[in-house]
Design a protein around this motif. Structure first.
Motif, short mmCIF file in Angstrom:
data_model
loop_
_atom_site.label_atom_id
_atom_site.label_comp_id
_atom_site.label_asym_id
_atom_site.label_seq_id
_atom_site.Cartn_x
_atom_site.Cartn_y
_atom_site.Cartn_z
N LEU A 101 13.52 62.58 4.38
CA LEU A 101 12.73 62.23 4.95
C LEU A 101 11.50 61.48 4.52
O LEU A 101 12.10 61.20 4.24
N PRO A 102 11.12 60.22 5.81
CA PRO A 102 9.90 59.23 5.48
C PRO A 102 9.08 60.16 4.73
O PRO A 102 9.11 61.16 4.48
N SER A 103 8.60 59.63 3.57
CA SER A 103 7.14 59.82 2.74
C SER A 103 5.97 60.04 3.64
O SER A 103 6.37 59.82 4.80
N GLU A 104 5.31 61.52 2.87
CA GLU A 104 4.51 61.66 3.57
C GLU A 104 3.53 60.47 3.69
O GLU A 104 2.99 60.31 4.89
N SER A 105 3.39 58.94 3.40
CA SER A 105 2.35 58.37 3.51
C SER A 105 3.26 57.56 4.87
O SER A 105 1.95 57.31 5.51
N LEU A 125 7.33 73.63 7.27
CA LEU A 125 9.14 73.09 7.26
C LEU A 125 9.95 73.60 6.24
O LEU A 125 11.02 74.52 6.46
N GLU A 126 9.18 73.42 4.86
CA GLU A 126 10.06 73.59 4.09
C GLU A 126 9.67 75.41 4.30
O GLU A 126 10.85 75.93 3.63
N GLY A 127 8.90 76.07 4.08
CA GLY A 127 8.59 77.30 4.45
C GLY A 127 9.76 78.43 5.13
O GLY A 127 10.28 79.59 5.10
N HIS A 132 14.11 70.80 2.94
CA HIS A 132 13.75 70.90 1.50
C HIS A 132 13.34 70.20 0.18
O HIS A 132 13.64 68.25 0.44
N ALA A 133 12.80 70.23 -0.70
CA ALA A 133 12.35 69.21 -1.43
C ALA A 133 13.13 68.86 -2.83
O ALA A 133 13.27 70.12 -3.56
N GLN A 135 12.66 67.28 -6.86
CA GLN A 135 11.46 66.30 -7.60
C GLN A 135 11.60 65.81 -7.73
O GLN A 135 12.34 64.89 -8.00
N GLY A 136 11.02 64.00 -7.87
CA GLY A 136 10.81 62.93 -8.22
C GLY A 136 11.71 62.10 -6.90
O GLY A 136 12.40 61.17 -7.12
N VAL A 137 13.13 62.75 -6.57
CA VAL A 137 12.82 62.36 -4.97
C VAL A 137 12.75 61.75 -3.76
O VAL A 137 12.81 60.84 -2.93
N GLY A 138 12.05 62.90 -3.87
CA GLY A 138 11.91 63.07 -1.75
C GLY A 138 12.67 64.73 -1.08
O GLY A 138 13.41 65.60 -1.90
N ARG A 139 12.11 64.54 0.28
CA ARG A 139 12.11 66.10 1.01
C ARG A 139 13.54 65.58 1.95
O ARG A 139 13.74 64.55 2.74
N PHE A 140 14.29 66.88 2.08
CA PHE A 140 15.69 66.46 2.52
C PHE A 140 16.10 67.68 3.96
O PHE A 140 15.37 68.72 3.61
N VAL A 141 16.61 67.07 5.38
CA VAL A 141 17.09 68.30 5.88
C VAL A 141 17.81 68.80 4.80
O VAL A 141 18.36 69.15 4.19
N GLY A 142 17.60 70.18 5.60
CA GLY A 142 18.38 71.34 5.55
C GLY A 142 19.34 71.91 6.19
O GLY A 142 19.57 70.58 7.25
N PRO A 143 20.64 73.00 5.51
CA PRO A 143 21.76 72.88 6.56
C PRO A 143 21.31 73.76 7.73
O PRO A 143 20.70 74.06 7.52
N ALA A 144 22.14 73.32 8.48
CA ALA A 144 22.09 73.43 10.17
C ALA A 144 21.98 75.56 9.86
O ALA A 144 23.20 76.02 9.39
N SER A 145 21.27 75.46 10.78
CA SER A 145 21.21 77.26 10.49
C SER A 145 21.62 77.34 11.35
O SER A 145 21.60 76.84 12.88
#
Length: 145
Positions: A101-105, A125-127, A132-133, A135-145
Protein backbone atom coordinates in the motif's frame (compact mmCIF):
# COMPACT_ATOMS: atom_id res chain seq x y z
CA UNK A 1 -30.88 38.36 17.14
CA UNK A 2 -33.44 41.04 18.08
CA UNK A 3 -34.39 41.14 21.76
CA UNK A 4 -33.17 37.69 22.71
CA UNK A 5 -35.00 36.06 25.58
CA UNK A 6 -32.85 34.66 28.38
CA UNK A 7 -34.96 31.48 28.38
CA UNK A 8 -35.78 29.53 25.28
CA UNK A 9 -33.31 31.34 23.02
CA UNK A 10 -32.08 27.99 21.75
CA UNK A 11 -35.64 27.17 20.63
CA UNK A 12 -35.80 30.41 18.64
CA UNK A 13 -32.48 29.55 16.99
CA UNK A 14 -33.54 25.98 16.23
CA UNK A 15 -36.78 27.22 14.65
CA UNK A 16 -34.88 29.75 12.51
CA UNK A 17 -32.49 27.02 11.37
CA UNK A 18 -35.36 24.59 10.75
CA UNK A 19 -36.92 27.17 8.42
CA UNK A 20 -33.61 27.54 6.58
CA UNK A 21 -33.31 23.76 6.28
CA UNK A 22 -36.79 23.66 4.72
CA UNK A 23 -35.67 26.35 2.23
CA UNK A 24 -32.61 24.29 1.31
CA UNK A 25 -30.14 26.82 2.71
CA UNK A 26 -27.63 24.19 3.91
CA UNK A 27 -26.91 21.83 1.00
CA UNK A 28 -23.28 21.31 2.09
CA UNK A 29 -23.95 20.94 5.80
CA UNK A 30 -24.56 23.30 8.68
CA UNK A 31 -22.15 26.08 9.61
CA UNK A 32 -19.84 25.52 12.59
CA UNK A 33 -21.03 26.14 16.13
CA UNK A 34 -18.83 29.23 16.28
CA UNK A 35 -20.36 30.67 13.08
CA UNK A 36 -23.89 30.07 14.33
CA UNK A 37 -23.03 31.65 17.68
CA UNK A 38 -21.65 34.76 15.98
CA UNK A 39 -24.67 35.04 13.70
CA UNK A 40 -27.19 34.85 16.52
CA UNK A 41 -25.02 36.56 19.14
CA UNK A 42 -25.21 33.71 21.64
CA UNK A 43 -22.83 31.45 23.55
CA UNK A 44 -21.73 28.12 22.15
CA UNK A 45 -23.73 26.23 24.80
CA UNK A 46 -26.90 27.89 23.50
CA UNK A 47 -25.97 26.88 19.96
CA UNK A 48 -25.36 23.30 21.10
CA UNK A 49 -28.79 23.16 22.74
CA UNK A 50 -30.38 24.41 19.51
CA UNK A 51 -28.50 21.82 17.46
CA UNK A 52 -29.42 19.06 19.92
CA UNK A 53 -33.10 20.03 19.51
CA UNK A 54 -32.71 19.76 15.73
CA UNK A 55 -30.98 16.36 16.05
CA UNK A 56 -33.67 15.03 18.39
CA UNK A 57 -36.33 16.09 15.89
CA UNK A 58 -34.45 14.32 13.08
CA UNK A 59 -33.80 17.52 11.13
CA UNK A 60 -30.02 17.25 11.54
CA UNK A 61 -27.59 14.33 11.82
CA UNK A 62 -23.95 14.32 12.80
CA UNK A 63 -21.50 12.48 10.56
CA UNK A 64 -18.09 11.78 12.10
CA UNK A 65 -15.37 13.61 10.24
CA UNK A 66 -17.87 15.57 8.17
CA UNK A 67 -19.98 17.56 10.60
CA UNK A 68 -23.67 18.21 10.98
CA UNK A 69 -25.77 17.52 7.92
CA UNK A 70 -29.41 18.08 7.09
CA UNK A 71 -31.27 14.91 8.16
CA UNK A 72 -30.97 12.11 5.65
CA UNK A 73 -27.76 13.53 4.16
CA UNK A 74 -25.78 11.13 2.03
CA UNK A 75 -22.26 12.10 3.03
CA UNK A 76 -20.11 9.52 4.75
CA UNK A 77 -17.14 9.97 7.03
CA UNK A 78 -13.89 10.48 5.09
CA UNK A 79 -12.23 7.39 6.59
CA UNK A 80 -15.15 5.22 5.44
CA UNK A 81 -14.81 6.64 1.93
CA UNK A 82 -11.12 5.63 1.98
CA UNK A 83 -11.95 2.13 3.28
CA UNK A 84 -14.52 1.66 0.53
CA UNK A 85 -12.17 2.92 -2.16
CA UNK A 86 -9.25 0.74 -1.04
CA UNK A 87 -11.52 -2.32 -0.79
CA UNK A 88 -12.74 -1.66 -4.33
CA UNK A 89 -9.14 -1.44 -5.52
CA UNK A 90 -8.32 -4.72 -3.78
CA UNK A 91 -11.39 -6.49 -5.19
CA UNK A 92 -10.74 -5.33 -8.76
CA UNK A 93 -7.11 -6.44 -8.60
CA UNK A 94 -5.67 -2.94 -8.86
CA UNK A 95 -4.09 -3.78 -5.48
CA UNK A 96 -3.47 -7.55 -5.72
CA UNK A 97 -2.60 -9.83 -2.80
CA UNK A 98 0.90 -9.04 -1.59
CA UNK A 99 0.94 -5.54 -3.11
CA UNK A 100 2.40 -2.80 -0.93
CA UNK A 101 0.00 0.00 0.00
CA UNK A 102 1.13 3.59 -0.45
CA UNK A 103 2.42 5.22 2.73
CA UNK A 104 0.10 7.08 5.10
CA UNK A 105 1.43 10.41 3.87
CA UNK A 106 0.91 9.40 0.20
CA UNK A 107 -2.65 8.26 0.94
CA UNK A 108 -3.26 11.43 2.95
CA UNK A 109 -2.22 13.56 0.00
CA UNK A 110 -4.14 11.44 -2.53
CA UNK A 111 -7.41 11.66 -0.58
CA UNK A 112 -6.90 15.21 0.70
CA UNK A 113 -7.31 14.24 4.36
CA UNK A 114 -5.22 14.25 7.54
CA UNK A 115 -2.92 11.32 8.27
CA UNK A 116 -5.07 10.43 11.28
CA UNK A 117 -8.02 9.89 8.94
CA UNK A 118 -5.91 7.59 6.75
CA UNK A 119 -4.62 5.79 9.84
CA UNK A 120 -8.20 5.12 11.00
CA UNK A 121 -9.12 3.68 7.59
CA UNK A 122 -6.00 1.51 7.47
CA UNK A 123 -6.60 0.19 11.00
CA UNK A 124 -10.14 -0.79 10.02
CA UNK A 125 -8.81 -2.68 6.99
CA UNK A 126 -6.16 -4.36 9.14
CA UNK A 127 -8.75 -5.37 11.72
CA UNK A 128 -10.87 -6.97 9.00
CA UNK A 129 -7.84 -8.88 7.66
CA UNK A 130 -7.71 -7.16 4.26
CA UNK A 131 -4.21 -5.78 4.83
CA UNK A 132 -1.34 -6.48 7.20
CA UNK A 133 1.64 -4.49 8.39
CA UNK A 134 5.30 -5.50 8.46
CA UNK A 135 7.28 -3.50 10.99
CA UNK A 136 9.64 -1.09 9.23
CA UNK A 137 8.57 -2.26 5.77
CA UNK A 138 4.99 -1.15 5.17
CA UNK A 139 1.46 -2.39 4.79
CA UNK A 140 0.50 -5.07 2.30
CA UNK A 141 -2.69 -6.47 0.82
CA UNK A 142 -3.61 -9.77 2.46
CA UNK A 143 -4.41 -12.96 0.61
CA UNK A 144 -7.69 -13.03 -1.32
CA UNK A 145 -10.58 -14.13 0.83
Amino acid sequence: MPNPSPRGTYLTISEAMRARIAEGAYPDGLPSEAEIGREFGVARTTVRRALRALEEAGDVTTVAGVGRQVGGGVQVAPYKRIVTNLLDRIRTGELPAGARLPSESELSEAYGVARGTVRRAVHELEGAGHIHARQGVGRFVGPAS
